[in-house]
Scaffold this motif. Sequence first.
Motif, mmCIF file in Angstrom:
data_model
loop_
_atom_site.group_PDB
_atom_site.id
_atom_site.type_symbol
_atom_site.label_atom_id
_atom_site.label_comp_id
_atom_site.label_asym_id
_atom_site.label_seq_id
_atom_site.Cartn_x
_atom_site.Cartn_y
_atom_site.Cartn_z
ATOM 1 N N ALA A 1 9.389 0.600 4.710
ATOM 2 C CA ALA A 1 8.394 -0.262 5.489
ATOM 3 C C ALA A 1 8.886 -1.637 5.338
ATOM 4 O O ALA A 1 9.044 -2.447 6.657
ATOM 5 N N TRP A 2 9.409 -2.221 4.352
ATOM 6 C CA TRP A 2 10.160 -3.516 4.147
ATOM 7 C C TRP A 2 11.359 -3.612 5.117
ATOM 8 O O TRP A 2 11.311 -4.829 5.750
ATOM 9 N N ALA A 3 11.990 -2.673 5.104
ATOM 10 C CA ALA A 3 13.181 -2.529 5.991
ATOM 11 C C ALA A 3 13.106 -2.803 7.278
ATOM 12 O O ALA A 3 13.307 -3.673 8.154
ATOM 13 N N ALA A 4 12.154 -1.996 7.723
ATOM 14 C CA ALA A 4 11.488 -2.115 9.337
ATOM 15 C C ALA A 4 10.947 -3.428 9.574
ATOM 16 O O ALA A 4 11.461 -3.828 10.612
ATOM 17 N N VAL A 5 10.231 -4.098 8.604
ATOM 18 C CA VAL A 5 10.001 -5.427 8.953
ATOM 19 C C VAL A 5 10.818 -6.278 9.037
ATOM 20 O O VAL A 5 10.638 -6.963 10.146
ATOM 21 N N GLN A 6 11.690 -6.439 8.289
ATOM 22 C CA GLN A 6 12.851 -7.087 8.374
ATOM 23 C C GLN A 6 13.513 -7.165 9.422
ATOM 24 O O GLN A 6 14.262 -7.971 10.250
ATOM 25 N N ALA B 1 7.065 2.721 6.568
ATOM 26 C CA ALA B 1 6.302 3.344 5.808
ATOM 27 C C ALA B 1 6.137 4.873 6.139
ATOM 28 O O ALA B 1 6.406 5.919 5.089
ATOM 29 N N LEU B 2 5.815 5.332 7.244
ATOM 30 C CA LEU B 2 5.411 6.592 7.728
ATOM 31 C C LEU B 2 6.891 7.353 8.319
ATOM 32 O O LEU B 2 6.785 8.628 8.558
ATOM 33 N N GLY B 3 7.851 6.728 8.138
ATOM 34 C CA GLY B 3 9.109 7.461 8.724
ATOM 35 C C GLY B 3 9.124 7.877 10.247
ATOM 36 O O GLY B 3 9.479 8.684 10.635
ATOM 37 N N ALA C 1 0.738 -1.080 0.159
ATOM 38 C CA ALA C 1 -0.101 0.017 -0.132
ATOM 39 C C ALA C 1 0.918 1.335 0.026
ATOM 40 O O ALA C 1 0.575 2.181 -0.515
ATOM 41 N N ALA C 2 2.235 1.350 0.796
ATOM 42 C CA ALA C 2 2.887 2.406 0.792
ATOM 43 C C ALA C 2 3.410 2.684 -0.747
ATOM 44 O O ALA C 2 3.591 4.072 -0.881
ATOM 45 N N LYS C 3 3.346 1.897 -1.661
ATOM 46 C CA LYS C 3 3.668 2.127 -2.968
ATOM 47 C C LYS C 3 2.641 3.411 -3.563
ATOM 48 O O LYS C 3 2.931 4.179 -4.353
ATOM 49 N N PHE C 4 1.424 3.520 -3.209
ATOM 50 C CA PHE C 4 0.462 4.137 -3.712
ATOM 51 C C PHE C 4 0.101 5.415 -2.923
ATOM 52 O O PHE C 4 -1.039 6.039 -3.053
ATOM 53 N N VAL C 5 0.503 5.482 -1.663
ATOM 54 C CA VAL C 5 0.166 6.832 -0.879
ATOM 55 C C VAL C 5 1.369 7.736 -0.814
ATOM 56 O O VAL C 5 2.607 7.320 -0.576
ATOM 57 N N PRO C 6 1.113 8.895 -1.016
ATOM 58 C CA PRO C 6 1.963 9.932 -1.011
ATOM 59 C C PRO C 6 2.745 10.187 0.320
ATOM 60 O O PRO C 6 2.142 9.801 1.519
ATOM 61 N N ASP C 7 4.113 10.436 0.294
ATOM 62 C CA ASP C 7 4.786 10.301 1.219
ATOM 63 C C ASP C 7 5.093 9.339 2.388
ATOM 64 O O ASP C 7 5.339 9.230 3.402
ATOM 65 N N ALA D 1 -1.374 7.772 8.459
ATOM 66 C CA ALA D 1 -1.643 6.310 8.855
ATOM 67 C C ALA D 1 -3.026 5.960 8.364
ATOM 68 O O ALA D 1 -2.849 4.693 7.841
ATOM 69 N N LEU D 2 -4.081 6.622 8.523
ATOM 70 C CA LEU D 2 -5.305 6.125 8.118
ATOM 71 C C LEU D 2 -5.357 6.006 6.503
ATOM 72 O O LEU D 2 -5.919 5.408 6.296
ATOM 73 N N ALA D 3 -4.421 7.026 5.771
ATOM 74 C CA ALA D 3 -4.607 6.763 4.311
ATOM 75 C C ALA D 3 -3.710 5.402 3.974
ATOM 76 O O ALA D 3 -4.340 5.111 2.910
ATOM 77 N N LEU D 4 -2.817 5.281 4.537
ATOM 78 C CA LEU D 4 -2.020 3.930 4.258
ATOM 79 C C LEU D 4 -2.970 2.768 4.729
ATOM 80 O O LEU D 4 -3.045 1.880 4.037
ATOM 81 N N TYR D 5 -3.723 2.846 5.728
ATOM 82 C CA TYR D 5 -4.639 1.800 6.319
ATOM 83 C C TYR D 5 -5.733 1.596 5.180
ATOM 84 O O TYR D 5 -6.145 0.454 4.813
ATOM 85 N N ARG D 6 -6.425 2.825 4.710
ATOM 86 C CA ARG D 6 -7.282 2.644 3.703
ATOM 87 C C ARG D 6 -6.988 2.019 2.617
ATOM 88 O O ARG D 6 -7.669 1.030 1.964
#
Length: 321
Positions: free
Chosen positions: A234-239, A260-262, A222-228, A296-301
């Motif tokens: 996001a993937w680095a933090a997960v790993q 994703a949100l820094g 989803a982060a690919k499609f959300v501005p900023d 975060a809500l935009a990312l969630y949606r």
Amino acid sequence: MNLLLAFLALLIERLFGYPDRLLAAIGHPVMWIGRLIGLLDERWNRGIRSAGERRTAGMVALAVIVAVPLILASFVTDLLDGSIVGILILAFLCGTMIAQKSLEAHVAAVADALERGGLDEGRAAVSHIVGRDPETLDEAGVARAAIESLAENFSDGVVAPAFWLALLGLPGAVAYKAINTADSMVGHLTDQHRDFGWASARLDDLVNWPAARLTALLVVAAAKFVPDASPTEAWAAVQHDARNHRSPNAGWPEAAFAGALGLKLAGPRSYGGVTVEDHFMGSGRREATAADIRRALALYRMADTLLILLAGALAFLIWRW
């Protein structure tokens, strides 16, 4: 069939939620499960019992908590399955196990409160969705708590019931919700529930394992499609961080949101006056704001939209196959 139900349930709940009139008239199925849990907790979790007796009572209680709604859900499924109207009614009932709309509303309320009334109103709003001590939080802490709750509840309240629904139909979703509700009510490390809630907490960890990892993947995508928002971070933090969380599952969605949100989420938190040490998720800034809750809500949606599309695509492919 189950994938179609998952797709329809997600779509219906996302668009309409649970009707207020129905809630006022008969309550919500999760509330009914909660009453059963509360009754068994009151009757079987007696102070005079030894730790071993409490643990045994908790395991028996959990079996009842899962079996009763599971049997009812199986009966309803057999009753409604077979017609278009029945499938639609079944999809609505399945949607009651999912909390997309209410989750967004509760988290958005924290951002509204911070923007409208500052710290005091923010603390009051966030106290409805987190178990930590709100009076210990500054404005950044309130914002982080709201985002952490959004991340964890996206996994527990949306992705997990949809996963078990797609796998096992309404009985699977209901059984999952019973386990998850039991964990939220009695799966605590307090003197009262440490032993009685042990089985609920362990089983909840198990049934949430696949959904937590799927949630992280959805957030990264989803982060690919959300501005900023950054899918790479996001993937680095997960790993790097997800496995270090004190929970075997919560770290996956929290790390994905943080990266994703820094932001830097989790870390030490206070529950009931006791500070719980935990690793940080993400390597960004700690000074979160109401604007970050909106992000975060935009990312969630977007992640939720991807979940709905995934369920629909899989249902279509299996139908074609």
